[in-house]
Design an enzyme around this catalytic site. Structure first.
Site, PDB file in Angstrom:
ATOM      1  N   CYS A  11       2.074   7.180  10.097  1.00 14.14           N
ATOM      2  CA  CYS A  11       1.061   8.109   9.596  1.00 14.14           C
ATOM      3  C   CYS A  11       0.401   8.859  10.745  1.00 14.14           C
ATOM      4  O   CYS A  11       0.135  10.071  10.638  1.00 14.14           O
ATOM      5  CB  CYS A  11       0.018   7.368   8.770  1.00 14.14           C
ATOM      6  SG  CYS A  11      -0.855   6.051   9.667  1.00 14.14           S
ATOM      7  N   THR A  12       0.142   8.172  11.861  1.00 14.20           N
ATOM      8  CA  THR A  12      -0.529   8.832  12.977  1.00 14.20           C
ATOM      9  C   THR A  12       0.403   9.791  13.715  1.00 14.20           C
ATOM     10  O   THR A  12      -0.041  10.839  14.194  1.00 14.20           O
ATOM     11  CB  THR A  12      -1.102   7.789  13.951  1.00 14.20           C
ATOM     12  OG1 THR A  12      -0.104   6.808  14.257  1.00 14.20           O
ATOM     13  CG2 THR A  12      -2.306   7.091  13.332  1.00 14.20           C
TER      14      THR A  12
ATOM     15  N   THR B  40      -0.889   0.164  20.135  1.00 10.35           N
ATOM     16  CA  THR B  40      -0.252   1.291  19.456  1.00 10.35           C
ATOM     17  C   THR B  40       0.886   1.824  20.311  1.00 10.35           C
ATOM     18  O   THR B  40       0.795   1.828  21.547  1.00 10.35           O
ATOM     19  CB  THR B  40      -1.256   2.420  19.170  1.00 10.35           C
ATOM     20  OG1 THR B  40      -0.568   3.514  18.543  1.00 10.35           O
ATOM     21  CG2 THR B  40      -1.930   2.936  20.436  1.00 10.35           C
ATOM     22  N   LYS B  41       1.942   2.259  19.648  1.00  8.92           N
ATOM     23  CA  LYS B  41       3.068   2.904  20.327  1.00  8.92           C
ATOM     24  C   LYS B  41       3.117   4.390  19.983  1.00  8.92           C
ATOM     25  O   LYS B  41       4.175   5.020  20.034  1.00  8.92           O
ATOM     26  CB  LYS B  41       4.375   2.214  19.938  1.00  8.92           C
ATOM     27  CG  LYS B  41       4.441   0.753  20.380  1.00  8.92           C
ATOM     28  CD  LYS B  41       5.754   0.102  19.972  1.00  8.92           C
ATOM     29  CE  LYS B  41       5.772  -1.371  20.415  1.00  8.92           C
ATOM     30  NZ  LYS B  41       7.037  -2.039  19.982  1.00  8.92           N
TER      31      LYS B  41
ATOM     32  N   ARG C 176       0.822  -1.210   0.000  1.00 10.09           N
ATOM     33  CA  ARG C 176       0.000   0.000   0.000  1.00 10.09           C
ATOM     34  C   ARG C 176       0.861   1.266   0.000  1.00 10.09           C
ATOM     35  O   ARG C 176       0.613   2.189  -0.778  1.00 10.09           O
ATOM     36  CB  ARG C 176      -0.926   0.012   1.221  1.00 10.09           C
ATOM     37  CG  ARG C 176      -1.991  -1.067   1.264  1.00 10.09           C
ATOM     38  CD  ARG C 176      -2.874  -1.066   0.044  1.00 10.09           C
ATOM     39  NE  ARG C 176      -3.486   0.224  -0.227  1.00 10.09           N
ATOM     40  CZ  ARG C 176      -4.028   0.573  -1.394  1.00 10.09           C
ATOM     41  NH1 ARG C 176      -4.002  -0.265  -2.420  1.00 10.09           N
ATOM     42  NH2 ARG C 176      -4.578   1.756  -1.558  1.00 10.09           N
TER      43      ARG C 176
ATOM     44  N   ARG D  14      -7.228  -9.687  16.212  1.00 16.50           N
ATOM     45  CA  ARG D  14      -7.071  -9.629  14.756  1.00 16.50           C
ATOM     46  C   ARG D  14      -7.368 -10.966  14.074  1.00 16.50           C
ATOM     47  O   ARG D  14      -7.174 -11.095  12.867  1.00 16.50           O
ATOM     48  CB  ARG D  14      -5.677  -9.112  14.399  1.00 16.50           C
ATOM     49  CG  ARG D  14      -5.651  -7.589  14.349  1.00 16.50           C
ATOM     50  CD  ARG D  14      -4.304  -7.056  13.953  1.00 16.50           C
ATOM     51  NE  ARG D  14      -3.473  -6.824  15.123  1.00 16.50           N
ATOM     52  CZ  ARG D  14      -2.312  -6.196  15.096  1.00 16.50           C
ATOM     53  NH1 ARG D  14      -1.833  -5.740  13.942  1.00 16.50           N
ATOM     54  NH2 ARG D  14      -1.617  -6.021  16.195  1.00 16.50           N
TER      55      ARG D  14
ATOM     56  N   ARG E 162      -9.333  -0.196  15.118  1.00 14.66           N
ATOM     57  CA  ARG E 162      -9.494  -0.308  13.660  1.00 14.66           C
ATOM     58  C   ARG E 162     -10.989  -0.391  13.349  1.00 14.66           C
ATOM     59  O   ARG E 162     -11.733  -1.103  14.040  1.00 14.66           O
ATOM     60  CB  ARG E 162      -8.782  -1.547  13.134  1.00 14.66           C
ATOM     61  CG  ARG E 162      -7.286  -1.608  13.448  1.00 14.66           C
ATOM     62  CD  ARG E 162      -6.431  -1.015  12.369  1.00 14.66           C
ATOM     63  NE  ARG E 162      -5.013  -1.143  12.702  1.00 14.66           N
ATOM     64  CZ  ARG E 162      -4.257  -2.200  12.412  1.00 14.66           C
ATOM     65  NH1 ARG E 162      -4.808  -3.247  11.790  1.00 14.66           N
ATOM     66  NH2 ARG E 162      -2.977  -2.232  12.724  1.00 14.66           N
TER      67      ARG E 162
END
Length: 338
Positions: free
Chosen positions: A154-155, A212-213, A11, A199, A235
């Site tokens: 991205c975050t 998340t880190k 992606r 997941r 998500r």
């Protein structure tokens, strides 16, 4: 002309290539090679046609082991060992390391040993890299001797410019973050095995909490924010665009109008092209294919007791990040030449 190669054409890798041609940076950057284990026919097809970002306007063709985009010729490689890639013969300046699997300095140095001059990782990395960059905030830290650099996430690219603006104007005491992230390809279409039990569940049917880190990523860019932030992430069943719910406690007393004015001025000034601001009643799909790292939704700004501020931020987690990969690589070359 900067000669680059993409290692890992998923992606982000494909978004980088397409963003290069759409952004006008093709006059500065040339993609010489793509290393991807998938079949060449699939590589070319997914370059031309994309469910999220639409059809790529330049005509793409496969000739032998080369992908042709207009007059540009891009070599397609299928080498699983980065140390065996022909970067020296191809005179590669920068490798965009986009596999998502090579995240530390030692692994990335395989590209350097193969002849590449620098590596830019499209992912948060281990602390031993030369730098982690959020373009617009700390690219001035790049030095000529830096060979392995991370472009963060991205975050992180979405939230750090906003925190930076708020801290400089009002002082930030602490914060809490919820990332509302589109589904990713490490999730399942239908229930199937995964090391993370959440997941294992179908991505299109649930809101799924994931680790998340992000809070640690903020600290790496803004060290004075150490231990001031915590974050969670979920998500959601969309294929692109992420929202971030950011709550911060400020040193100064503010109101909604003041916060929005400061962020809008930053978006039109220092962070022009990186940070955006909107007061339109938009939804997530309206930010698809947006090249900015972060867009503040001014309609959702809230202030409680003068110092607790809640913001809603949007970002195209693919396209915005891909554009920052291009920006950071240009900054790396500029630092090397200075």
């Amino acid at each position: 002309m900067i000669r680059v190669a993409i290692n890992g054409y998923g992606r982000i890798g494909r978004s980088i290539l397409r963003a290069l041609y759409e952004s006008g940076k093709r006059q500065q950057i040339q993609i010489v090679a793509i290393n991807e284990l998938a079949k060449p026919e699939a590589i070319v097809h997914l370059t031309q046609y994309d469910t999220t970002h639409g059809r790529f306007q330049p005509r793409v063709k496969l000739v032998d082991d080369q992908m042709l985009i207009g007059d540009d010729v891009i070599k397609i490689l299928h080498e699983p060992d980065p140390a065996k890639l022909p970067w020296r013969e191809m005179d590669i300046d920068i490798v965009y390391e986009a596999t998502g699997a090579i995240l530390d300095r030692n692994s990335c140095e395989a590209h350097i040993h193969a002849g590449a001059k620098q590596v830019l990782i499209s992912h948060p990395s281990s602390a031993d890299v030369d730098g982690t960059i959020v373009y617009g905030v700390n690219q001035d830290l790049l030095r000529a001797e830096h060979t392995v650099v991370s472009n963060a996430s991205c975050t992180t690219n979405c939230i750090v410019p906003v925190i930076d603006v708020l801290d400089k104007h009002f002082g930030v005491k602490s914060g809490a973050i919820t990332t509302i992230h589109s589904a990713m390809n490490d999730q399942q279409v239908i229930d199937a095995y995964h090391d993370d039990l959440r997941r294992t569940r179908a991505a299109g049917q649930s809101i799924i909490p994931v680790d998340t880190k992000l809070a640690r990523g903020i600290e790496r860019i803004l060290p004075h924010m150490k231990d001031k932030f915590e974050a969670i992430s979920v998500r959601v069943p969309t294929i692109n665009v992420t929202a971030i719910d950011l709550s911060v406690t400020l040193d100064k007393t503010v109101d909604i109008a003041t916060v929005n004015q400061v962020l809008e001025l930053a978006a039109n000034g220092r962070f022009n092209g990186i940070l955006g601001y909107t007061d339109e009643p938009l939804v997530s799909c309206d930010f698809n294919h947006d090249p900015r790292s972060s867009i503040v939704d001014g309609t959702q700004t809230r202030v409680s007791a003068g110092q607790l501020v809640k913001l809603l931020l949007w970002c195209d987690n693919e396209w915005g990040f891909a554009n920052r990969m291009l920006d950071t690589s240009l900054a790396m070359i500029a630092a090397k030449q200075s």
